[in-house]
Design an enzyme around this catalytic site. Structure first.
Site, PDB file in Angstrom:
ATOM      1  N   GLU A   1      -5.426   4.387   5.610  1.00 26.32           N
ATOM      2  CA  GLU A   1      -4.820   4.071   4.376  1.00 26.32           C
ATOM      3  C   GLU A   1      -5.226   5.211   3.204  1.00 26.32           C
ATOM      4  O   GLU A   1      -4.233   5.626   2.423  1.00 26.32           O
ATOM      5  CB  GLU A   1      -5.437   2.990   3.669  1.00 26.32           C
ATOM      6  CG  GLU A   1      -5.048   2.464   2.413  1.00 26.32           C
ATOM      7  CD  GLU A   1      -5.535   1.208   1.908  1.00 26.32           C
ATOM      8  OE1 GLU A   1      -5.425  -0.010   2.372  1.00 26.32           O
ATOM      9  OE2 GLU A   1      -6.363   1.403   1.014  1.00 26.32           O
TER      10      GLU A   1
ATOM     11  N   SER B   1     -10.727  -0.330   2.520  1.00 24.11           N
ATOM     12  CA  SER B   1     -10.197  -0.156   3.722  1.00 24.11           C
ATOM     13  C   SER B   1      -9.600   0.811   4.376  1.00 24.11           C
ATOM     14  O   SER B   1      -8.998   1.691   3.484  1.00 24.11           O
ATOM     15  CB  SER B   1      -8.698  -1.301   3.560  1.00 24.11           C
ATOM     16  OG  SER B   1      -9.058  -2.451   3.219  1.00 24.11           O
TER      17      SER B   1
ATOM     18  N   ARG C   1       0.903  -1.272   0.085  1.00 26.24           N
ATOM     19  CA  ARG C   1      -0.019   0.103   0.064  1.00 26.24           C
ATOM     20  C   ARG C   1       0.883   1.290   0.040  1.00 26.24           C
ATOM     21  O   ARG C   1       0.493   2.368   0.585  1.00 26.24           O
ATOM     22  CB  ARG C   1      -0.984  -0.026   1.162  1.00 26.24           C
ATOM     23  CG  ARG C   1      -1.977  -0.935   1.176  1.00 26.24           C
ATOM     24  CD  ARG C   1      -2.890  -0.755   0.079  1.00 26.24           C
ATOM     25  NE  ARG C   1      -4.199  -1.527   0.441  1.00 26.24           N
ATOM     26  CZ  ARG C   1      -4.347  -2.919  -0.108  1.00 26.24           C
ATOM     27  NH1 ARG C   1      -3.421  -3.454  -0.906  1.00 26.24           N
ATOM     28  NH2 ARG C   1      -5.748  -3.319   0.064  1.00 26.24           N
TER      29      ARG C   1
HETATM   30  N1  EPU Z   1     -11.824 -10.054   9.850  1.00 25.30           N
HETATM   31  C1  EPU Z   1     -12.710 -10.198  11.109  1.00 25.30           C
HETATM   32  N2  EPU Z   1     -13.605  -9.189  11.223  1.00 25.30           N
HETATM   33  C2  EPU Z   1     -13.586  -8.254  10.290  1.00 25.30           C
HETATM   34  C3  EPU Z   1     -13.055  -8.219   9.277  1.00 25.30           C
HETATM   35  C4  EPU Z   1     -12.085  -9.382   8.820  1.00 25.30           C
HETATM   36  O1  EPU Z   1     -12.471 -11.116  11.970  1.00 25.30           O
HETATM   37  O2  EPU Z   1     -14.409  -7.394  10.644  1.00 25.30           O
HETATM   38  C5  EPU Z   1     -10.806 -11.248   9.698  1.00 25.30           C
HETATM   39  C6  EPU Z   1     -11.420 -12.166   8.475  1.00 25.30           C
HETATM   40  O3  EPU Z   1     -12.367 -13.182   9.039  1.00 25.30           O
HETATM   41  C7  EPU Z   1      -9.981 -12.780   8.055  1.00 25.30           C
HETATM   42  C8  EPU Z   1      -9.157 -11.579   8.350  1.00 25.30           C
HETATM   43  O4  EPU Z   1      -9.664 -10.810   9.068  1.00 25.30           O
HETATM   44  O5  EPU Z   1      -9.453 -14.005   8.627  1.00 25.30           O
HETATM   45  C9  EPU Z   1      -8.766 -10.680   6.868  1.00 25.30           C
HETATM   46  O6  EPU Z   1      -9.824 -10.192   6.375  1.00 25.30           O
HETATM   47  P1  EPU Z   1     -10.376 -10.002   4.735  1.00 25.30           P
HETATM   48  O7  EPU Z   1      -9.948 -11.334   4.195  1.00 25.30           O
HETATM   49  O8  EPU Z   1     -11.275  -9.222   4.641  1.00 25.30           O
HETATM   50  O9  EPU Z   1      -8.762  -9.023   4.261  1.00 25.30           O
HETATM   51  P2  EPU Z   1      -8.212  -7.718   5.156  1.00 25.30           P
HETATM   52  O10 EPU Z   1      -6.742  -8.092   5.425  1.00 25.30           O
HETATM   53  O11 EPU Z   1      -9.185  -7.296   5.840  1.00 25.30           O
HETATM   54  C10 EPU Z   1      -7.056  -7.108   2.754  1.00 25.30           C
HETATM   55  C11 EPU Z   1      -7.112  -5.692   1.775  1.00 25.30           C
HETATM   56  C12 EPU Z   1      -8.383  -5.519   1.400  1.00 25.30           C
HETATM   57  C13 EPU Z   1      -8.456  -6.774   0.070  1.00 25.30           C
HETATM   58  C14 EPU Z   1      -8.421  -8.004   1.066  1.00 25.30           C
HETATM   59  C15 EPU Z   1      -8.311  -9.274   0.242  1.00 25.30           C
HETATM   60  C16 EPU Z   1      -5.789  -4.126   3.254  1.00 25.30           C
HETATM   61  C17 EPU Z   1      -5.905  -2.936   4.040  1.00 25.30           C
HETATM   62  N3  EPU Z   1      -7.007  -4.508   2.781  1.00 25.30           N
HETATM   63  O12 EPU Z   1      -8.169  -6.647   3.781  1.00 25.30           O
HETATM   64  O13 EPU Z   1      -8.212  -4.328   0.305  1.00 25.30           O
HETATM   65  O14 EPU Z   1      -9.630  -6.810  -0.415  1.00 25.30           O
HETATM   66  O15 EPU Z   1      -7.407  -7.978   1.949  1.00 25.30           O
HETATM   67  O16 EPU Z   1      -7.064  -9.414  -0.480  1.00 25.30           O
HETATM   68  O17 EPU Z   1      -4.757  -4.743   2.880  1.00 25.30           O
HETATM   69  C18 EPU Z   1      -8.895  -1.998   0.192  1.00 25.30           C
HETATM   70  O18 EPU Z   1      -7.626  -1.709   0.124  1.00 25.30           O
HETATM   71  O19 EPU Z   1      -9.718  -1.243   0.137  1.00 25.30           O
HETATM   72  C19 EPU Z   1      -9.482  -3.579   0.232  1.00 25.30           C
HETATM   73  C20 EPU Z   1     -10.778  -3.778   0.543  1.00 25.30           C
END
Ligand code: EPU
Length: 345
Positions: free
Chosen positions: A331, A236, A165
Site C-alpha cells: 500500500e 496496513s 486505496r
Molecule cells: N485478521 C486475521 N489475522 C490478522 C489480521 C486480520 O485473521 O493478523 C482477520 C481479522 O480477524 C478480520 C479480518 O482479517 O476478520 C480483517 O481484519 P481487520 O478488521 O483488522 O481489517 P483489515 O482488512 O485487516 C482494513 C484496512 C485498515 C482499517 C481496517 C478497518 C486495508 C489495507 N486496511 O484492515 O486500514 O483500519 O480495515 O476498516 O484496507 C490502514 O490503511 O493503514 C489501515 C489500518
C-alpha cells in the site's frame, strides 16, 4: 521565497523510521511558494517528492532530488443549509487533529476515520478508509497546484477517480498535482455508521454521540495497530486484494473460513488473515517484523532497513501467492521506486 537546504535527514519525517537523507529539502508554508518550487526543480532537473506526514512512505537511504514538506495550514467553514456545512482544510493540517476539531464544531461524517496518521493533503492520495467510511464519501473537491499546466486548479470528487486505496493522485497522474487543500461536506446531525464488527456493539447505546464512535475507533485502532511514535510502521502494509465472485467461490472451497467483504460487485479478501494463515504473524527479518496483533502491519524494530523490508515483503508475497494464488500489492509509496525484482514470483 523558498528556503532550500541540502542533505537533510528525513529519519523523523517518515513513520517507518528509516534513516534517509534528502539531497534538497524545503518546507512549503504558503501556496505562492509552489510555482517557485516547480520552476526550481525544472531548472535544476530535480525530481520532486512531496511529503505530508510521511506515514505511507518507504524511503531509500538517499533520496535524490527535492523533498518538499507540505506545511500549509488553514480551516474554513461555510454553512450550506440547516443540515450541512462545507469545510475547507489546508493540506498540511494533521488528519486526526482535524477529525477531532470537526466533532468539537458539530460537523459529523468523518468520525470513523479517527487516529489515521498523516496529513489532510495526503488523505485523498490513497482515499483513506476505515470502519465502513472512505474519504471519498464526504469529499467535495481537492485544490491543487497543477505542475503540467503551471496553474492552481481544483478537482471535483469524480475528477479524482477514487477507488479502494487509490486515486488520480496515486496512479493516473501521480506526478501532476500538488494538493493544497481539501473540502468536505459534513452533516450537522450525527448519522452513525456502525456496520463494522467492532462498532456494532454501539448500536444499542442510548444517546450515542459521534464522540463515542470516535473514541471506540481510537480504542480499536490502538489495540490492533502499533503507534508509529513507538514502533515504526506505515499502517496496513498490503492492500486487501480484490477478486471476482467466481475466484472467491473457488478459494472458499479450499479455505472455508477465508475472510472476504463485498466491494462493488467484487470481493475484498482480508490480506491480514491470509498472511496470518501463512504463519507470518510475529516473524522477523533482521530488524523488520510482522506485527503480532495485525499481520497486515510490517514494523521497524529500530535500525531496520529498506533492504530488509523488501526481503520480508517479497517472502510474504510469495508465500501468500503459493498458498492462495493471490498476489499482494504493497500500500505505501516507495521512493525511489521499488526494485522490480521484488515483483517476480
Ligand atoms: N485478521 C486475521 N489475522 C490478522 C489480521 C486480520 O485473521 O493478523 C482477520 C481479522 O480477524 C478480520 C479480518 O482479517 O476478520 C480483517 O481484519 P481487520 O478488521 O483488522 O481489517 P483489515 O482488512 O485487516 C482494513 C484496512 C485498515 C482499517 C481496517 C478497518 C486495508 C489495507 N486496511 O484492515 O486500514 O483500519 O480495515 O476498516 O484496507 C490502514 O490503511 O493503514 C489501515 C489500518
Amino acid at each position: 521565497m523558498l528556503s532550500i537546504q541540502r542533505n537533510v535527514a528525513l529519519d523523523t519525517l517518515n513513520t517507518m523510521g528509516f534513516s534517509a537523507t534528502a539531497e534538497y529539502f524545503t518546507r512549503i508554508t504558503e501556496v505562492a511558494q509552489l510555482p517557485l518550487l516547480c520552476e526550481y526543480c525544472k531548472e535544476h532537473e530535480l525530481e520532486l517528492l512531496l511529503l505530508g506526514g510521511g506515514s505511507n512512505l518507504v524511503l531509500g537511504d538517499s533520496v535524490f532530488g527535492m523533498v518538499a514538506q507540505i506545511d500549509l495550514k488553514g480551516w474554513e467553514t461555510t454553512r450550506l443549509d440547516d443540515d450541512r456545512s462545507q469545510l475547507r482544510i489546508a493540506a498540511g493540517e494533521n488528519w486526526h487533529a482535524a477529525v477531532d476539531r470537526m466533532l468539537e464544531e458539530g460537523l459529523f461524517g468523518l468520525e470513523n476515520l479517527a487516529l489515521i496518521p498523516g496529513t489532510v493533503g495526503a488523505a485523498p492520495v490513497q482515499n483513506i478508509g476505515a470502519y465502513g467510511v472512505e474519504l471519498k464519501d464526504r469529499l467535495l473537491e481537492v485544490e491543487v497546484y497543477d505542475r503540467t499546466q503551471a496553474c492552481f486548479s481544483s478537482l471535483s470528487c469524480s475528477d479524482c477517480h477514487f477507488s479502494y486505496r487509490d486515486s488520480v493522485f496515486k496512479s493516473i497522474e501521480a506526478e501532476r498535482y500538488i494538493i493544497t487543500a481539501v473540502t468536505f461536506v459534513l452533516q450537522h446531525q450525527f448519522k452513525p455508521v456502525l456496520a463494522y464488527s467492532g462498532l456494532h456493539e454501539l448500536t444499542d447505546k442510548a444517546d450515542l454521540t459521534a464522540r463515542d464512535v470516535f473514541d471506540q475507533v481510537c480504542s480499536i485502532r490502538s489495540s490492533k495497530l502499533p503507534d508509529p511514535k513507538v514502533l515504526g510502521n506505515a499502517g496496513s502494509f498490503f492492500k486487501n486484494p480484490i477478486v471476482s465472485a467466481e475466484q472467491l467461490q473457488q478459494l472458499k472451497q479450499h479455505f472455508p473460513d477465508l475472510v472476504a467483504y463485498p466491494d462493488q460487485g467484487q470481493f475484498k479478501l482480508a490480506a491480514g488473515w491470509m498472511i496470518d494463515r501463512c504463519g507470518w504473524k510475529g516473524k522477523r527479518e533482521g530488524q523488520m517484523g510482522v506485527y503480532e496483533r495485525q499481520a497486515l502491519v510490517l514494523y521497524n524494530a529500530g535500525g531496520g532497513t529498506r533492504a530488509q523490508l523488501e526481503v520480508l515483503m517479497t517472502k510474504i508475497q510469495r508465500s501468500v501467492q503459493q498458498r492462495f494464488g493471490v498476489w499482494l500489492e504493497p500500500e505505501p509509496r516507495f521512493y525511489p521506486a521499488v526494485h522490480t525484482a521484488c515483483h517476480l514470483t
